[in-house]
Design an enzyme around this catalytic site. Structure first.
Site, PDB file in Angstrom:
ATOM      1  N   CYS A  29      12.546 -25.778  -9.750  1.00  0.00           N
ATOM      2  CA  CYS A  29      13.273 -26.902  -9.162  1.00  0.00           C
ATOM      3  C   CYS A  29      14.453 -26.402  -8.331  1.00  0.00           C
ATOM      4  O   CYS A  29      14.244 -25.857  -7.263  1.00  0.00           O
ATOM      5  CB  CYS A  29      13.673 -27.889 -10.248  1.00  0.00           C
ATOM      6  N   HIS A  83       8.862 -28.954 -12.745  1.00  0.00           N
ATOM      7  CA  HIS A  83       9.277 -28.307 -13.995  1.00  0.00           C
ATOM      8  C   HIS A  83       8.048 -27.940 -14.835  1.00  0.00           C
ATOM      9  O   HIS A  83       7.691 -28.688 -15.749  1.00  0.00           O
ATOM     10  CB  HIS A  83      10.193 -29.233 -14.792  1.00  0.00           C
ATOM     11  N   GLU A 143       7.813 -25.957 -17.125  1.00  0.00           N
ATOM     12  CA  GLU A 143       8.169 -25.717 -18.530  1.00  0.00           C
ATOM     13  C   GLU A 143       7.844 -26.908 -19.424  1.00  0.00           C
ATOM     14  O   GLU A 143       7.605 -26.751 -20.623  1.00  0.00           O
ATOM     15  CB  GLU A 143       9.653 -25.339 -18.657  1.00  0.00           C
TER      16      GLU A 143
END
Ligand code: GLN
Length: 552
Positions: free
Chosen positions: A398, A524, A526
């Site tokens: 990001c 993102h 993650e």
């Protein structure tokens, strides 16, 4: 549906609820406990979903400082939620939605909006029944909308907090609404050992159970969080003082990483006792072999590699919990342990000879996570430059992609003053800027580009190779975008836009040609990584790190 009908339908459906409260102090691992209970039940063949009640008045944590509240986790449907939802998704391998995150702010807002619309028909609106009814309605609607055997419910905060009282009152009422056999209440408490006498103390737990009793609740079971095994004598004492059966007092020990806790709780018979409580006589046992394999794999890791997380918040890892989990999981997939060094980006802003620079120079890979505002921005770009010049594998998430592209703009595309309009409104080269629709937004809450968007991958790129797919869907939380006006100029300098949004053409992934691994993503990844299924990009990043080490 009104509350009466919702209650009737939930009873008919027979959903089983497990509620977890916490006592003594915060940060004792309620989220981890709830996830663990979910793991045990799921691996015994039951379907589960999770809901979190947060007693704070914010509508969601999206506007709170990550230092105060930790990471903001984003669900697929774009809700900004508590980081505990990340624990649940990662450990349970399920995808939660907006309705899993309830705050006092949301409840009160709905009540006050309803009042202004005249929905209360002239009544005086009160905490009981109106607020409590709204809480119960949300829970029951959740249970009806999700076809699962068990709904796990975590109540945020600590018993005794003023903010939490309406939620405890809701549980008290639900116990009689549904009759006890449909709701199981576990209370997690903390057991300290006095440093100066070595004694183990159960009194804080007794007090926290008393605080529950004052709200009309006696827990069905107690989980004792401790740094050491708790003796039988203490358990017996707690059983007597609290009115909870001795074989329903369990211990929750500290494990790092946490996975052996699942096995430990299973050995203590937690899942069996819960099933018995709900009248499931032939209790099923959980098959935790996948977790055992992961634990064995972790224990066998001999090599340690160092990865820097160049970021704004240093001290607590909570602001970057999903990123840290994703890196570690990707490491285990490659049979290496990752030592994550968090470097304060602001401290990289000077010459390359400080202590923080030495730290950066010592790592095998660099990750820059998401972030907001310009503090540390130049330091992050300095880290990008280092990664680019020294062939250090780099993954930008990001803001990490945005600063990567700004650095490329300044160093490769000859746009010396390239910037994001987030850091410099008047930059002559706004390579990262707001789309028109974002520029119009004036409110701060839930106003970003949020949730899942598609990303079409360009064949032959590192990202396409990592994913092994043509189109992926990833979660977003940002306002600014790469400014496509500069696309051709970047491409001419070896920047590859490896992933684009198929509808808008917005840049989702950028890579640098000729570098071992320099990848930035506007989303993102993650949030989609889990210990049993590490994310493709993180795996590719660690793969590149190892390849570079082998070359040395
Ligand atoms: N601040 C940047 C933006 O709003 C990046 C956000 C992030 O990293 N999550 O676009």
């Amino acid at each position: 549906m009104d509350l009466k009908n919702l209650t009737y339908e939930v009873r008919k459906k027979g959903t089983k609820f497990i509620v977890v409260t916490g006592g003594v102090c915060s940060s004792i691992g309620k989220g981890v406990l709830v996830s663990s209970l979910g793991v045990l039940l799921k691996n015994a063949g039951y379907s589960v979903s999770v809901i979190k009640w947060d007693p704070y008045l914010n509508v969601d944590p999206g506007t709170m400082s990550p230092l105060e509240h930790g990471e903001v986790f984003v669900t697929h449907d774009g809700a900004e939620t508590d980081l505990d939802l990340g624990h649940y998704e990662r450990t349970l391998g399920i995808s939660l939605s907006r309705d899993s995150s309830v705050s006092s702010g949301q409840i009160f807002k709905s009540i006050l909006d309803g009042e202004r619309e005249g929905k209360f028909l002239g009544k005086c609106i009160q905490l009981v029944p109106h607020v409590v009814d709204a809480i119960k309605s949300r829970l029951f609607a959740f249970a009806l909308n999700h076809d699962v055997d068990f709904v796990l419910l975590e109540i945020g905060g600590t018993v005794g907090d003023i903010e939490g009282k309406v939620f405890l009152e809701a549980i008290r009422q639900i116990r009689s609404d549904l009759q006890p056999a449909h709701i199981f209440h576990g209370h997690l408490s903390y057991v300290p050992r006095l440093e100066w006498t070595g004694e183990v103390k159960t009194k804080p737990t007794q007090h926290s159970v008393n605080a529950l009793k004052e709200e009309g609740l006696v827990p069905d079971c107690i989980f004792l969080r401790a740094a050491f095994a708790i003796g039988q004598q203490q358990r017996r004492k707690l059983a007597t003082m609290c009115g909870v059966a001795e074989d329903l007092i369990f211990e929750v020990l500290t494990y790092k990483p946490v996975y052996p806790l699942f096995i430990d709780l299973q050995k203590q018979g937690v899942s069996k006792r819960i099933q018995e409580y709900f009248g499931i006589l032939a209790a099923k046992s959980s098959n935790l072999s996948q977790w055992q394999e992961l634990i064995d794999r972790i224990n066998a890791c001999k090599k340690v590699v160092k990865v820097a997380l160049v970021a704004k918040y240093v001290g607590s890892n909570d602001p970057y919990i999903s990123v840290i989990e994703a890196i570690k999981s990707a490491g285990y997939a490659h049979d290496v342990a990752i030592d994550i060094v968090v470097i304060d980006a602001e401290k990289l802003e000077g010459a390359r000879n400080s202590e923080n620079w030495d730290l950066l120079k010592s790592v095998d890979g660099i990750i820059i996570p998401g972030g907001f505002d310009k503090r540390g921005g130049e330091g992050k770009m300095a880290a990008v430059r280092w990664a680019r010049e020294q062939n250090v594998p780099y993954l930008g998430l990001c803001l990490g992609m945005q600063v990567m592209l700004i650095e490329f703009g300044r160093s490769l595309v000859q746009l010396e003053q390239a910037n994001t309009t987030e850091f410099d409104k008047n930059t002559p080269h706004p390579v990262i800027s707001l789309l028109e629709e974002q520029a119009k937004v004036v409110t701060k809450g839930a106003s970003m580009r949020l949730g899942e968007y598609a990303c079409k991958l360009v064949p032959g790129t590192k990202s396409a190779q990592a994913y092994g797919q043509d189109v992926v869907s990833e979660r977003h939380r940002h306002r600014y975008e790469f400014n496509n006006k500069y696309k051709a100029a970047y491409e001419a300098q070896g920047v590859v836009f490896a992933g684009l949004n198929p509808e808008s053409g917005l840049v989702e992934i950028a890579e640098l040609q000729g570098h071992p691994f320099m990848v930035g993503v506007q989303f993102h990844p993650e949030f989609l990584s889990s210990p049993l299924k590490p994310h493709a990009l993180f795996k590719a990043f660690v793969g590149a790190v190892l390849e570079q080490i082998n070359k040395k």
